[in-house]
Design a protein around this motif. Structure first.
Motif, PDB file in Angstrom:
ATOM      1  N   GLU A   1       0.820  -1.191   0.000  1.00 55.48           N
ATOM      2  CA  GLU A   1       0.000   0.000   0.000  1.00 55.48           C
ATOM      3  C   GLU A   1       0.862   1.252   0.000  1.00 55.48           C
ATOM      4  OE1 GLU A   1      -2.818  -0.336   3.207  1.00 55.48           O
ATOM      5  OE2 GLU A   1      -3.779  -2.073   2.303  1.00 55.48           O
ATOM      6  N   LEU A   2       1.986   1.220   0.724  1.00 55.59           N
ATOM      7  CA  LEU A   2       2.887   2.380   0.721  1.00 55.59           C
ATOM      8  C   LEU A   2       3.451   2.604  -0.680  1.00 55.59           C
ATOM      9  CD1 LEU A   2       4.405   4.654   2.173  1.00 55.59           C
ATOM     10  CD2 LEU A   2       6.171   2.965   2.742  1.00 55.59           C
ATOM     11  N   ALA A   3       3.870   1.554  -1.348  1.00 51.55           N
ATOM     12  CA  ALA A   3       4.393   1.697  -2.703  1.00 51.55           C
ATOM     13  C   ALA A   3       3.323   2.280  -3.621  1.00 51.55           C
ATOM     14  CB  ALA A   3       4.885   0.349  -3.232  1.00 51.55           C
ATOM     15  N   ARG A   4       2.084   1.846  -3.466  1.00 58.72           N
ATOM     16  CA  ARG A   4       0.996   2.384  -4.293  1.00 58.72           C
ATOM     17  C   ARG A   4       0.838   3.891  -4.102  1.00 58.72           C
ATOM     18  NH1 ARG A   4      -4.229  -0.976  -5.341  1.00 58.72           N
ATOM     19  NH2 ARG A   4      -3.305  -2.584  -6.631  1.00 58.72           N
ATOM     20  N   ALA A   5       1.115   4.390  -2.904  1.00 58.84           N
ATOM     21  CA  ALA A   5       1.023   5.836  -2.655  1.00 58.84           C
ATOM     22  C   ALA A   5       2.038   6.610  -3.495  1.00 58.84           C
ATOM     23  CB  ALA A   5       1.232   6.125  -1.172  1.00 58.84           C
ATOM     24  N   PHE A   6       3.113   5.945  -3.905  1.00 56.91           N
ATOM     25  CA  PHE A   6       4.144   6.579  -4.720  1.00 56.91           C
ATOM     26  C   PHE A   6       4.006   6.250  -6.208  1.00 56.91           C
ATOM     27  CE2 PHE A   6       6.504   6.317  -0.588  1.00 56.91           C
ATOM     28  CZ  PHE A   6       6.594   7.682  -0.386  1.00 56.91           C
ATOM     29  N   PHE A   7       2.966   5.528  -6.593  1.00 56.82           N
ATOM     30  CA  PHE A   7       2.800   5.151  -7.998  1.00 56.82           C
ATOM     31  C   PHE A   7       2.619   6.410  -8.844  1.00 56.82           C
ATOM     32  CE2 PHE A   7       0.280   3.620 -11.657  1.00 56.82           C
ATOM     33  CZ  PHE A   7       1.201   2.705 -12.150  1.00 56.82           C
ATOM     34  N   ALA A   8       3.394   6.526  -9.925  1.00 55.17           N
ATOM     35  CA  ALA A   8       3.428   7.748 -10.738  1.00 55.17           C
ATOM     36  C   ALA A   8       2.660   7.601 -12.045  1.00 55.17           C
ATOM     37  CB  ALA A   8       4.876   8.127 -11.023  1.00 55.17           C
ATOM     38  N   ASP A   9       1.695   6.701 -12.096  1.00 54.16           N
ATOM     39  CA  ASP A   9       0.907   6.494 -13.309  1.00 54.16           C
ATOM     40  C   ASP A   9       1.770   6.173 -14.521  1.00 54.16           C
ATOM     41  OD1 ASP A   9      -1.554   6.839 -12.044  1.00 54.16           O
ATOM     42  OD2 ASP A   9      -1.431   9.017 -12.235  1.00 54.16           O
ATOM     43  N   VAL A  10       2.832   5.429 -14.290  1.00 58.51           N
ATOM     44  CA  VAL A  10       3.707   4.968 -15.372  1.00 58.51           C
ATOM     45  C   VAL A  10       3.572   3.453 -15.420  1.00 58.51           C
ATOM     46  CG1 VAL A  10       6.067   4.825 -16.203  1.00 58.51           C
ATOM     47  CG2 VAL A  10       5.301   6.877 -15.004  1.00 58.51           C
ATOM     48  N   GLY A  11       3.039   2.934 -16.514  1.00 55.93           N
ATOM     49  CA  GLY A  11       2.839   1.494 -16.608  1.00 55.93           C
ATOM     50  C   GLY A  11       1.543   1.094 -15.931  1.00 55.93           C
ATOM     51  N   VAL A  12       1.542  -0.123 -15.388  1.00 58.83           N
ATOM     52  CA  VAL A  12       0.344  -0.692 -14.778  1.00 58.83           C
ATOM     53  C   VAL A  12       0.521  -0.710 -13.270  1.00 58.83           C
ATOM     54  CG1 VAL A  12      -1.082  -2.775 -14.642  1.00 58.83           C
ATOM     55  CG2 VAL A  12      -0.019  -2.130 -16.813  1.00 58.83           C
ATOM     56  N   LEU A  13      -0.499  -0.292 -12.551  1.00 64.70           N
ATOM     57  CA  LEU A  13      -0.472  -0.330 -11.091  1.00 64.70           C
ATOM     58  C   LEU A  13      -0.379  -1.781 -10.634  1.00 64.70           C
ATOM     59  CD1 LEU A  13      -0.752   1.271  -8.426  1.00 64.70           C
ATOM     60  CD2 LEU A  13      -3.215   0.882  -8.581  1.00 64.70           C
ATOM     61  N   PRO A  14       0.678  -2.134  -9.898  1.00 71.48           N
ATOM     62  CA  PRO A  14       0.844  -3.523  -9.459  1.00 71.48           C
ATOM     63  C   PRO A  14      -0.257  -3.952  -8.483  1.00 71.48           C
ATOM     64  CG  PRO A  14       2.875  -2.275  -9.181  1.00 71.48           C
ATOM     65  CD  PRO A  14       1.800  -1.301  -9.516  1.00 71.48           C
ATOM     66  N   ARG A  15      -0.563  -5.234  -8.531  1.00 71.50           N
ATOM     67  CA  ARG A  15      -1.515  -5.796  -7.578  1.00 71.50           C
ATOM     68  C   ARG A  15      -0.872  -5.877  -6.208  1.00 71.50           C
ATOM     69  NH1 ARG A  15      -2.498 -11.295  -9.241  1.00 71.50           N
ATOM     70  NH2 ARG A  15      -0.567 -11.035 -10.347  1.00 71.50           N
ATOM     71  N   LEU A  16      -1.693  -5.771  -5.180  1.00 69.92           N
ATOM     72  CA  LEU A  16      -1.198  -5.925  -3.815  1.00 69.92           C
ATOM     73  C   LEU A  16      -0.853  -7.394  -3.581  1.00 69.92           C
ATOM     74  CD1 LEU A  16      -3.695  -3.710  -1.801  1.00 69.92           C
ATOM     75  CD2 LEU A  16      -1.299  -3.234  -2.248  1.00 69.92           C
ATOM     76  N   PRO A  17       0.235  -7.668  -2.857  1.00 68.44           N
ATOM     77  CA  PRO A  17       0.569  -9.065  -2.567  1.00 68.44           C
ATOM     78  C   PRO A  17      -0.447  -9.680  -1.605  1.00 68.44           C
ATOM     79  CG  PRO A  17       2.059  -7.569  -1.419  1.00 68.44           C
ATOM     80  CD  PRO A  17       1.190  -6.723  -2.300  1.00 68.44           C
ATOM     81  N   ALA A  18      -0.528 -10.985  -1.616  1.00 64.55           N
ATOM     82  CA  ALA A  18      -1.450 -11.694  -0.731  1.00 64.55           C
ATOM     83  C   ALA A  18      -0.961 -11.666   0.719  1.00 64.55           C
ATOM     84  CB  ALA A  18      -1.625 -13.133  -1.197  1.00 64.55           C
ATOM     85  N   ARG A  19       0.341 -11.597   0.898  1.00 61.64           N
ATOM     86  CA  ARG A  19       0.894 -11.618   2.256  1.00 61.64           C
ATOM     87  C   ARG A  19       0.709 -10.252   2.922  1.00 61.64           C
ATOM     88  NH1 ARG A  19       5.378 -11.242  -1.239  1.00 61.64           N
ATOM     89  NH2 ARG A  19       6.622  -9.380  -0.823  1.00 61.64           N
ATOM     90  N   SER A  20       0.805 -10.244   4.230  1.00 62.64           N
ATOM     91  CA  SER A  20       0.709  -8.985   4.962  1.00 62.64           C
ATOM     92  C   SER A  20       1.970  -8.811   5.798  1.00 62.64           C
ATOM     93  CB  SER A  20      -0.535  -8.972   5.851  1.00 62.64           C
ATOM     94  OG  SER A  20      -0.426  -9.977   6.838  1.00 62.64           O
ATOM     95  N   SER A  21       2.168  -7.611   6.279  1.00 58.85           N
ATOM     96  CA  SER A  21       3.347  -7.331   7.082  1.00 58.85           C
ATOM     97  C   SER A  21       3.024  -6.216   8.053  1.00 58.85           C
ATOM     98  CB  SER A  21       4.520  -6.927   6.178  1.00 58.85           C
ATOM     99  OG  SER A  21       4.215  -5.720   5.504  1.00 58.85           O
ATOM    100  N   GLU A  22       4.025  -5.846   8.830  1.00 58.61           N
ATOM    101  CA  GLU A  22       3.844  -4.727   9.755  1.00 58.61           C
ATOM    102  C   GLU A  22       3.749  -3.431   8.980  1.00 58.61           C
ATOM    103  OE1 GLU A  22       6.368  -4.683  13.269  1.00 58.61           O
ATOM    104  OE2 GLU A  22       7.073  -6.661  12.683  1.00 58.61           O
ATOM    105  N   ARG A  23       3.140  -2.431   9.604  1.00 57.59           N
ATOM    106  CA  ARG A  23       3.037  -1.118   8.978  1.00 57.59           C
ATOM    107  C   ARG A  23       4.421  -0.494   8.850  1.00 57.59           C
ATOM    108  NH1 ARG A  23      -1.670   1.797   8.677  1.00 57.59           N
ATOM    109  NH2 ARG A  23      -3.488   0.730   9.467  1.00 57.59           N
ATOM    110  N   PRO A  24       4.679   0.167   7.728  1.00 56.86           N
ATOM    111  CA  PRO A  24       5.947   0.886   7.590  1.00 56.86           C
ATOM    112  C   PRO A  24       5.994   2.040   8.591  1.00 56.86           C
ATOM    113  CG  PRO A  24       4.719   0.828   5.516  1.00 56.86           C
ATOM    114  CD  PRO A  24       3.834   0.262   6.569  1.00 56.86           C
ATOM    115  N   ILE A  25       7.201   2.441   8.948  1.00 53.12           N
ATOM    116  CA  ILE A  25       7.320   3.571   9.861  1.00 53.12           C
ATOM    117  C   ILE A  25       8.300   4.598   9.309  1.00 53.12           C
ATOM    118  CG2 ILE A  25       6.733   2.218  11.913  1.00 53.12           C
ATOM    119  CD1 ILE A  25       9.688   2.319  12.697  1.00 53.12           C
TER     120      ILE A  25
END
Length: 166
Positions: A1-25
């Motif tokens: 989700e953090l990477a998606r916040a930086f998506f620059a509308d270049v190419g295709v927006l990647p799908r979110l992975p199935a795995r989860s992790s801790e929140r970035p800090i």
């Protein structure tokens, strides 16, 4: 989700992975010694993990590598590998000598060298150096997208020094 916040509308927006992790800090610390301490605490508490330390310039890459070798090289009961690569130092730090997908490895790289790699944890150091500058917001977004999407489990954006948080 953090990477998606930086998506620059270049190419295709990647799908979110199935795995989860801790929140970035986001961490604001006083200096690079504090950055090294933060990385050491994470490595100590997460044995057997592969860590990427991503920086914005070659002098920071070199100094972080030296400091991490000194700090992590003394970890009791652990054999840590601290490695680095940059185009400028490609003759003494050969790309083919880098160890990937192995436990207890810390790799320090410039942003330009991290595309296509994955690490269990990623520490992006001195985020204030990722300024928008003359190339505009898209370059900034693409650079940060690549950086934070290198992590499988953990992302820590760390800013240090007097410009931290700017």
């Amino acid at each position: 989700e953090l990477a998606r916040a930086f998506f620059a509308d270049v190419g295709v927006l990647p799908r979110l992975p199935a795995r989860s992790s801790e929140r970035p800090i986001l961490s604001l610390v006083g200096n690079h010694a504090d950055v090294v301490d933060r990385i050491k605490v994470w490595v100590t508490n997460n044995p057997g993990k592969e860590v990427g330390v991503l920086v914005f310039d070659d002098s920071t890459r070199s100094s972080m590598t030296d400091a991490l070798k000194q700090s992590l090289g003394r970890m009791r009961g652990r054999s840590m590998t601290i490695q680095t690569y940059s185009w400028k130092t490609r003759h003494e730090n050969k790309a083919q000598d880098l160890l990937f997908d192995a436990p207890d490895v810390v790799t320090v790289l410039n942003m330009q060298s991290c595309k296509g790699l994955e690490f269990d944890a990623v520490f992006v150091v001195d985020v204030h150096q990722a300024q928008i500058g003359t190339y505009g917001p898209d370059r900034f977004k693409m650079q940060m997208f690549v950086a934070v999407s290198r992590a499988r489990e953990w992302v820590n954006l760390i800013d240090s020094g007097p410009r931290a948080g700017t």
